[in-house]
Write a protein that holds these residues in place. Structure first.
Motif, mmCIF file in Angstrom:
data_model
loop_
_atom_site.group_PDB
_atom_site.id
_atom_site.type_symbol
_atom_site.label_atom_id
_atom_site.label_comp_id
_atom_site.label_asym_id
_atom_site.label_seq_id
_atom_site.Cartn_x
_atom_site.Cartn_y
_atom_site.Cartn_z
ATOM 1 N N ASN A 50 11.138 2.739 -5.629
ATOM 2 C CA ASN A 50 9.898 2.176 -5.886
ATOM 3 C C ASN A 50 9.865 1.237 -4.190
ATOM 4 O O ASN A 50 8.711 0.549 -4.197
ATOM 5 N N ILE A 51 10.682 1.369 -3.247
ATOM 6 C CA ILE A 51 10.341 0.816 -2.149
ATOM 7 C C ILE A 51 9.818 1.593 -1.290
ATOM 8 O O ILE A 51 10.477 2.953 -1.210
ATOM 9 N N PRO A 52 8.757 1.449 -0.528
ATOM 10 C CA PRO A 52 8.017 2.424 0.333
ATOM 11 C C PRO A 52 8.904 2.142 1.574
ATOM 12 O O PRO A 52 8.892 1.095 2.251
ATOM 13 N N LEU A 53 8.958 3.225 2.326
ATOM 14 C CA LEU A 53 9.703 3.166 3.596
ATOM 15 C C LEU A 53 8.932 4.177 4.674
ATOM 16 O O LEU A 53 8.475 5.533 4.373
ATOM 17 N N THR A 109 21.616 -0.732 -0.814
ATOM 18 C CA THR A 109 21.789 -2.240 -0.784
ATOM 19 C C THR A 109 20.435 -2.867 -0.852
ATOM 20 O O THR A 109 20.079 -3.674 -1.678
ATOM 21 N N LEU A 110 19.319 -2.271 -0.245
ATOM 22 C CA LEU A 110 17.894 -2.743 -0.412
ATOM 23 C C LEU A 110 17.278 -2.734 -1.788
ATOM 24 O O LEU A 110 16.798 -3.444 -2.467
ATOM 25 N N SER A 111 17.599 -1.484 -2.711
ATOM 26 C CA SER A 111 17.305 -1.441 -3.664
ATOM 27 C C SER A 111 17.673 -2.172 -4.990
ATOM 28 O O SER A 111 17.207 -2.497 -5.911
ATOM 29 N N CYS A 137 13.080 -8.409 -4.054
ATOM 30 C CA CYS A 137 12.208 -9.011 -3.023
ATOM 31 C C CYS A 137 12.037 -8.111 -1.675
ATOM 32 O O CYS A 137 10.997 -8.488 -1.100
ATOM 33 N N VAL A 138 12.580 -7.101 -1.671
ATOM 34 C CA VAL A 138 12.251 -6.105 -0.708
ATOM 35 C C VAL A 138 11.149 -5.333 -0.977
ATOM 36 O O VAL A 138 11.044 -4.572 -2.117
ATOM 37 N N LYS A 139 10.041 -5.550 0.012
ATOM 38 C CA LYS A 139 8.890 -4.888 -0.492
ATOM 39 C C LYS A 139 8.718 -3.557 0.429
ATOM 40 O O LYS A 139 7.650 -2.788 -0.211
ATOM 41 N N LEU A 152 11.573 -15.346 -2.295
ATOM 42 C CA LEU A 152 10.823 -14.888 -0.942
ATOM 43 C C LEU A 152 10.610 -13.534 -1.179
ATOM 44 O O LEU A 152 11.405 -12.856 -1.688
ATOM 45 N N SER A 153 9.733 -13.105 -0.229
ATOM 46 C CA SER A 153 9.286 -11.410 0.058
ATOM 47 C C SER A 153 10.002 -11.094 1.144
ATOM 48 O O SER A 153 9.994 -11.763 2.056
ATOM 49 N N VAL A 154 10.610 -9.835 1.250
ATOM 50 C CA VAL A 154 11.022 -9.330 2.339
ATOM 51 C C VAL A 154 10.529 -8.029 2.781
ATOM 52 O O VAL A 154 10.218 -7.089 2.154
ATOM 53 N N LEU A 155 10.481 -8.011 4.326
ATOM 54 C CA LEU A 155 10.230 -6.623 4.941
ATOM 55 C C LEU A 155 11.401 -6.297 5.784
ATOM 56 O O LEU A 155 11.794 -7.235 6.620
ATOM 57 N N ILE A 156 11.824 -5.081 5.922
ATOM 58 C CA ILE A 156 13.139 -4.511 6.630
ATOM 59 C C ILE A 156 12.511 -3.981 7.912
ATOM 60 O O ILE A 156 11.356 -2.967 7.721
#
Length: 234
Positions: A188-191, A163-165, A169-171, A136-140
């Protein structure tokens, strides 16, 4: 024609009684609204569960699923001086966070910032592990920005993004609180910190997010910025 709306917190400013008027306006949207609390929302609140009930939140932090996407709603107000933690075990966690920030000479240990508990961190890690396993893909989503650091950062934002990194799955992650807005990549996670509408009486500030098979498009409205990200395969 959006499928649902997410409120990142601070839907009220000065007093809790303003919430009913705001909810009347929001009811015109005719679709589901998923709420997070912000630091200003705790004004006049002595029992946090009352606030969560007013906002139709299933819990102080929670998640929901739409197709192959999971939306994780963190509560970065859980450990905060304004969130009725005095005399509870959460006060001890708040004191530890303050000391840790002091040791690393951080500049965000302000009374308007908060963090998440060890319990919530473990919940987040378990949920992300499950999402990763299921493909699954995730948005926070959170009220306080997680990264880059500023005077408005979550008290334990560093631990949260670490933790997110760990999970592909965290997009992306979306936050509020810092009215000027901000943006940064963490491994590589855009915030994205969305601009606030509170200081611009004659200009709105919100964004419409469009998810396609290979792109995440954030279409800023009013003073809100726009972004486009290519979605990597898991």
């Amino acid at each position: 024609e959006v499928q649902f709306t997410i409120n990142l917190g601070d839907i009220t400013d000065r007093k809790n009684s303003d919430l009913e008027v705001i909810k009347q306006h929001l009811s015109q949207l005719n679709h589901k609204i998923y709420h997070l609390t912000g630091n200003h929302d705790y004004k006049d609140i002595t029992n946090n569960s009352v606030l969560y009930k007013q906002l139709d939140m299933p819990s102080e932090y929670y998640s929901f699923k739409k197709g192959d996407w999971v939306f994780i709603m963190l509560n970065t107000n859980e450990i905060a001086s304004y969130a009725n933690i005095a005399g509870t075990p959460k006060e001890n966690e708040w004191n530890r966070m303050q000391e840790q920030i002091k040791q690393i000479k951080g500049k965000y240990a302000y009374e308007w910032n908060g963090g998440i508990s060890e319990k919530q961190m473990k919940w987040l890690d378990r949920l992300l592990k499950k999402c990763e396993k299921k493909g699954l893909s995730v948005l926070i989503f959170s009220h306080h920005p997680l990264y880059p650091q500023s005077d408005f950062s979550a008290l334990n934002g560093n631990e949260i993004v670490d933790t997110l990194s760990k999970y592909s799955c965290v997009k992306a992650a979306f936050s509020g609180h810092h009215h000027a807005g901000a943006f940064g990549y963490y491994k590589n996670i855009p915030l994205i910190t969305l601009e606030g509408m509170v200081e611009t009486e004659n200009q709105n500030a919100y964004a419409i997010v469009e998810i396609s098979q290979d792109h995440l498009l954030v279409k800023g409205q009013g003073r809100a910025s726009s972004y486009s990200f290519k979605l990597s395969r898991q």
